[in-house]
Design an enzyme around this catalytic site. Structure first.
Site, short mmCIF file in Angstrom:
data_model
loop_
_atom_site.label_atom_id
_atom_site.label_comp_id
_atom_site.label_asym_id
_atom_site.label_seq_id
_atom_site.Cartn_x
_atom_site.Cartn_y
_atom_site.Cartn_z
N ARG A 196 -74.22 7.65 83.68
CA ARG A 196 -75.57 7.19 84.87
C ARG A 196 -76.15 8.87 85.61
O ARG A 196 -75.73 9.98 85.25
CB ARG A 196 -74.63 7.24 86.34
CG ARG A 196 -73.89 5.58 85.93
CD ARG A 196 -73.31 5.15 87.29
NE ARG A 196 -72.22 3.29 86.88
CZ ARG A 196 -73.85 2.84 87.19
NH1 ARG A 196 -73.97 2.62 87.50
NH2 ARG A 196 -72.98 1.24 86.62
N ARG A 200 -84.31 5.45 95.66
CA ARG A 200 -84.86 6.59 95.34
C ARG A 200 -83.79 7.12 95.28
O ARG A 200 -82.70 7.04 96.30
CB ARG A 200 -85.84 8.05 96.36
CG ARG A 200 -87.51 6.72 96.50
CD ARG A 200 -88.10 6.79 97.98
NE ARG A 200 -88.12 8.92 97.52
CZ ARG A 200 -88.39 9.59 98.49
NH1 ARG A 200 -87.40 9.02 99.58
NH2 ARG A 200 -88.14 10.67 99.10
N ASP A 211 -83.07 5.94 86.85
CA ASP A 211 -82.92 6.23 85.14
C ASP A 211 -84.33 6.43 84.85
O ASP A 211 -83.86 6.88 83.18
CB ASP A 211 -82.23 3.94 84.94
CG ASP A 211 -81.28 5.09 84.97
OD1 ASP A 211 -80.21 4.55 84.01
OD2 ASP A 211 -80.75 3.91 85.98
N HIS A 237 -73.65 5.14 96.97
CA HIS A 237 -73.55 6.08 95.61
C HIS A 237 -73.06 7.13 95.25
O HIS A 237 -73.14 7.75 96.72
CB HIS A 237 -75.33 6.48 95.15
CG HIS A 237 -76.48 5.69 94.87
ND1 HIS A 237 -76.69 4.17 94.80
CD2 HIS A 237 -76.13 4.90 93.24
CE1 HIS A 237 -76.94 3.64 94.64
NE2 HIS A 237 -77.66 3.78 93.28
N GLU A 246 -86.92 -0.18 85.61
CA GLU A 246 -85.86 1.37 85.35
C GLU A 246 -86.34 2.32 84.86
O GLU A 246 -87.00 2.92 84.75
CB GLU A 246 -84.91 1.12 85.51
CG GLU A 246 -83.55 -0.21 86.82
CD GLU A 246 -82.60 0.69 86.33
OE1 GLU A 246 -81.52 1.17 87.15
OE2 GLU A 246 -81.74 -1.09 85.93
N ARG A 263 -76.43 -7.05 93.01
CA ARG A 263 -77.11 -6.33 92.27
C ARG A 263 -75.65 -6.13 91.51
O ARG A 263 -74.92 -5.65 90.96
CB ARG A 263 -77.27 -5.10 92.93
CG ARG A 263 -78.23 -4.17 91.34
CD ARG A 263 -78.81 -3.25 91.73
NE ARG A 263 -77.29 -1.43 91.45
CZ ARG A 263 -77.59 -0.25 90.82
NH1 ARG A 263 -79.10 -0.34 89.71
NH2 ARG A 263 -76.87 -0.08 91.11
#
Length: 1040
Positions: free
Chosen positions: A875, A742, A704, A154, A663, A542
């Site tokens: 995002r 997380r 999210d 990320h 989410e 994913r």
């Protein structure tokens, strides 16, 4: 907005922390005198003193004087030239970074000086035994614990890897500086080294000039393993084993690993078109290559150490078999070659041969990561593999010719010769391979007649090294897309294959009274193999659920069955179940599909090719129904059938476990029902029992859900969803592992690991847990071996306590009803502002640097899922990142004040105080909000509004600041604290120490934003802005 020190902030020692800050600050100051001149350094000092004075006035309650000083500070900054602003931003950014390095160092330092560290294995095991847990129960629970830490790419790690290395080097030098035996000359040399490192940092560009590729991100993850986790894991497992032996009488079994590692780097394709099937394959092979390379180094060290002759009969027989096999010419080697390679010393002493086996910093201070990749087809790393031999005659190499349309494979001749057309480097490599061992190496290695006897451990480990080297060479060929035929007996494919000879050596040493040797480097290597396996970290895949539906649309439309996505849920389930029970492939070989569908199908083909030996879970983001899971199961089954047909043998490993990720608030509320529906389907229930050992994994998303409904509502919905999922699995006799997605910031579910695990619903952590560690938190928690050991212990003990001493549930039903009431008010307040107020989106763009963050080049994926301007498709990371920069950190607290105020005004204050004292989940939620409120700064946020936001929207900013004050007021009422962070004075002091550098950075960022928005093509202004972003991230100690 969690601080990287939160888990162990109480462990920092301030006694010498200030001295180290002063040392690094003075050295940087001296360097700046040389680099930018004395007059400008004087200006920097004036800015710092003004900022410090303003902070002091505010902390003393003299607000008016503080405001005057802040206005003076802003005025001085506004008069700076662009070059001056740029240099000031760089200087203060580096000051903040140096303070961060010192903080990390002193957490390590104090931890090493404490007899029994809080939350350590020794501490918690002692608590449990003293509290009545039977030693056997403690032992069995630890041995069965399954925790997996999943590192993700990320985009929140803002520092370049080059600078991260230099920061690690400074941390090592500070550690060395603590030694009491340093002579004055040594200390002078150390200071010179620090000066060199800081000078190098100052002269290095802080900004990434291009976006990293997914493979770059994967290399960064592998680097964390090499530089830190590789050293930390054996040390951590020794701590667990020693604590178990102390409190239960039995050590941890040698191949038992309570913690393993996974990764999303190179597998997370949700909204990232840069992650392709080829990227996933390359990253998986890269990870295998890195694992084998690390094992080769360790085996080399062991061959040097295990020189003794006494051994068990079993090991002796194996050593003679290896030598006899070489003598008979097996594998195309001469007997003398194998004898010499297996018995001789390593060609050079291993890097850590002079150090004890537990030495944490024995390897090079500069982490090495020379990894092959598809970009490196040149000489230097991999010469043209079609024109040289592999060093293993059992591997026949061929390469597709690109010069002819009839691309055919040609075998590599077994005895290559020099040709004038070969590049010099290739001729050199051939010379080394053909004459080196037969000439020069003979002078180094004794021949058979001169050897008095064999050293069996060296023979066996030499054979292990040979197979590892052949395994590495095979992977290099695969990474270069060069076809190769190989004998499976010549390389290691599974963890058990590598463990077998190592365990044989271990048992032999133990049986001959050499346990002290067995429990040194050899035990560490066995534990590494058990933890990291052949892949270091298994790679999760994913993808978003809609992409699978699109793929099935294309298939059913091609087969004239209708449009899959238009069917209702029952029809989808009937179709999917029927096809899953069938034995024929669904996807025709001749099907032609759009590029995005083709990419999904190719991903499943790669998954079938690699299997569960290399890959972990297949995570479905935005999952909302049982058909989302079965769709993936069907596509996976179909790809495996096709691959089996092509390979002519079963696919490697098993099927990937399919993990729905819930989410949004709506999806979290339906999570339990989805799992119940899935497990009620006979095929799926049997599949979970047969292929996944009766284990269902479910992921819950914090980012999210927080962006959807606000942090308070998200926390409550996540709590209820976990309860519901656990109950659903229990109803069907299925074990469940919850996977927590997380982030680093509280707005994205971050916070202290220990606190987070201890506040989960009772029964949701039954010895198993998966959790992501993202972006800058990976480096913060695992960047140094000593810190990594501490974090691994915290994971272990927190999961152990949650299993054996589960947190208390809400005392009565009224508490749950009150939570529902607070959550509803909080969510309504949040959504009214973020989604219903037509002015909010424009306010957000004006008040924050969100639009400019895209220039940072910190991640390979786009900032938005879709090319639209609204908050919905933004995002969660840039959403939180932007508010963190302005110090308003709105996502973490918006709505909280309204919810708590509503409950208190209805007379529930005392009940809320009781909930805070007695219910771990509620206490954790309030403490995290209090922590983020302590780092928010209304004055700074107001300055952004006044300078950047248009007049008609400034009233919205005023209302939001009032909401922040409301949240502060009622959080303090419930916690009973007089001021924010009263229960974490260390963290408060650390934050206050940064303010004289952090506040000017914010004011400077505002000034640069004003200029840039009038001249948005000015690249120098853009660079200056990005430097302030770096500095503020360093000061806040996190980004998104």
């Amino acid at each position: 907005m969690t601080d990287t020190t939160d888990d162990i902030a109480e462990e920092i020692s301030f006694q010498s922390f200030d001295d180290d800050c002063r040392l690094l600050g003075n050295l940087l100051n001296d360097i700046l005198h040389r680099e930018v001149g004395t007059s400008f350094v004087d200006k920097l000092e004036r800015i710092r003193v003004l900022a410090q004075s303003a902070c002091n006035m505010r902390q003393a309650g003299i607000v008016n004087m503080g405001e005057i000083l802040e206005k003076q500070l802003a005025s001085e900054l506004s008069k700076m030239t662009l070059q001056e602003a740029f240099t000031l931003a760089r200087a203060f950014s580096h000051y903040l970074t140096m303070m961060g390095i010192a903080e990390t160092h002193h957490r390590v330092r104090k931890g090493g000086n404490m007899a029994q560290i809080s939350k350590s294995c020794d501490d918690v095991f002692n608590q449990l035994v003293q509290g009545g847990v039977a030693p056997d129960d403690l032992y069995n629970t630890v041995c069965k614990q399954e925790v997996e830490i999943v590192l993700t790419a990320h985009p929140t790690q803002i520092n370049r890897r080059t600078l991260q290395y230099k920061h690690i080097r400074i941390a090592h030098l500070l550690d060395y500086n603590d030694r009491p035996d340093l002579s004055p000359e040594d200390r002078e040399m150390l200071i010179e080294d620090l000066v060199r490192e800081i000078t190098s940092i100052w002269q290095t560009d802080e900004l990434r000039r291009q976006k990293p590729t997914p493979v770059d991100e994967a290399r960064a993850g592998l680097n964390i393993v090499e530089q830190s986790l590789w050293k930390a894991v054996p040390h951590y497992l020794r701590r667990v084993s020693n604590a178990l032996k102390k409190h239960t009488g039995k050590p941890l079994p040698l191949t038992c690993t309570p913690i393993k590692f996974g990764t999303w780097m190179g597998g997370d394709r949700d909204g990232n078109p840069n992650v392709t099937a080829k990227v996933t394959k390359d990253v998986s092979l890269l990870s295998r290559w890195m694992a084998i390379d690390l094992y080769i180094r360790e085996v080399d060290s062991l061959r040097f150490e295990l020189s003794m002759n006494r051994c068990s009969d079993t090991l002796s027989r194996l050593a003679h078999e290896i030598l006899e096999g070489a003598k008979d010419g097996n594998r195309g080697e001469s007997w003398n070659q194998s004898m010499n390679r297996s018995q001789s010393l390593p060609t050079q002493l291993p890097a850590r041969a002079h150090l004890p086996s537990f030495a944490a910093n024995g390897e090079s201070q500069h982490p090495r990561l020379d990894i092959p990749g598809p970009d490196h087809k040149d000489v230097g790393i991999f010469p043209n593999l079609a024109t040289i031999r592999t060093g293993n005659p059992s591997i026949q190499v061929s390469q597709k010719s690109s010069e002819s349309s009839n691309a055919s494979s040609a075998s590599i001749p077994s005895s290559p010769s020099f040709t004038s057309s070969q590049p010099l480097s290739q001729r050199k490599l051939l010379a080394e391979s053909q004459t080196g061992k037969s000439g020069f190496q003979k002078l180094l290695e004794p021949q058979l007649p001169q050897l008095p006897g064999i050293a069996p451990y060296r023979v066996v480990l030499g054979n292990v090294k040979d197979k590892l080297e052949r395994s590495r060479r095979r992977l290099e060929l695969l990474l270069e897309d060069v076809a190769c035929d190989y004998d499976p007996l010549d390389y290691y494919e599974t963890t058990d294959q590598l463990l077998e000879p190592l365990l044989l050596c271990y048992e032999s040493l133990q049986s001959y009274g050499s346990g002290v040797l067995a429990d040194g480097r050899l035990a560490d290597l066995i534990r590494r193999v058990a933890t990291f396996g052949m892949v270091l970290m298994k790679l999760d895949l994913r993808q978003e659920s809609g992409r699978h539906a699109d793929t099935l649309d294309a298939i059913t439309t091609y087969l004239d069955m209708g449009t899959y996505s238009e069917w209702d849920e029952e029809k989808k389930l009937d179709f999917l179940t029927r096809e899953l029970k069938g034995k024929r492939p669904l996807v025709p070989v001749s099907i032609e599909v759009p590029a995005d569908v083709k990419e999904v199908l190719e991903t499943f083909q790669i998954a079938a090719e690699l299997g569960s030996d290399s890959l972990g879970a297949y995570v479905i983001s935005m999952a909302s129904s049982a058909s989302d899971v079965l769709a993936v199961e069907l596509l996976q089954k179909d790809a495996r059938l096709a691959a089996t047909g092509e390979l002519g043998r079963p696919c490697p490993g098993g099927t990937l476990r399919v993990v729905p990720l819930f989410e949004t608030v709506k999806d979290l509320r339906g999570a339990g029902a989805v799992i119940r529906k899935l497990l009620s389907i006979d095929w799926y229930h049997e599949h979970v029992i047969k292929n996944h050992n009766g284990h269902q994994e479910v992921m819950v998303g914090y980012s999210d859900s927080g962006k959807d409904a606000g942090r308070f509502t998200a926390a409550w919905e996540l709590y209820k969803a976990q309860e519901d999922v656990v109950a659903a699995c229990n109803d069907y006799g299925i074990k469940v592992t919850l996977f927590h997605g997380r982030g680093g910031s509280i707005g994205r579910g971050g916070g202290p690991t220990y606190l987070a695990i201890q506040s989960q619903p009772p029964g949701s952590v039954m010895g198993t847990l998966r959790s992501t560690e993202q972006g800058e938190m990976v480096e913060a928690k695992f960047g140094l071996p000593q810190i990594a050991v501490r974090q691994l212990e915290i994971y272990t003990t927190a999961v152990l306590l949650a299993t054996l001493r589960p947190p208390l549930p809400p005392r009565d039903k009224n508490w749950r009803n009150l939570m529902e009431e607070i959550s509803e008010i909080s969510c309504q307040c949040y959504r009214n502002v973020v989604y219903e107020n037509p002015e909010f989106l424009s306010y957000f763009h004006e008040a924050t640097p969100e639009a400019e963050l895209g220039f940072l080049n910190i991640g390979s994926r786009p900032a938005r899922r879709k090319n639209t301007r609204g908050i919905g498709n933004l995002r969660a990371i840039p959403w939180v990142f932007a508010w963190t920069q302005t110090r308003f950190v709105l996502p973490a607290w918006l709505g909280v004040g309204a919810g708590l105020k509503g409950a208190c005004e209805k007379g529930h204050s005392e009940e809320l105080k009781a909930m805070y004292k007695e219910w771990p989940f509620f206490q954790s939620t309030i403490d995290l909000i209090e922590m983020v409120l302590g780092k928010a700064d209304i004055t700074i946020a107001k300055y952004y509004d006044e300078a950047l936001v248009s007049k008609e929207r400034q009233e919205l900013g005023h209302e939001l600041r009032n909401e922040l004050l409301t949240a502060e007021k009622f959080v303090l009422v419930i916690s009973g604290h007089e001021k924010l962070q009263q229960n974490n004075r260390s963290l408060r002091r650390l934050v206050e120490n940064r303010l004289p550098f952090l506040n000017p950075m914010n004011l400077l960022q505002v000034e640069i934003l004003k200029r840039l928005r009038r001249d948005d093509d000015n690249l120098k202004l853009r660079d200056a802005l990005l430097i302030t972003v770096n500095g503020i991230a360093a000061g806040m100690r996190n980004t998104g």
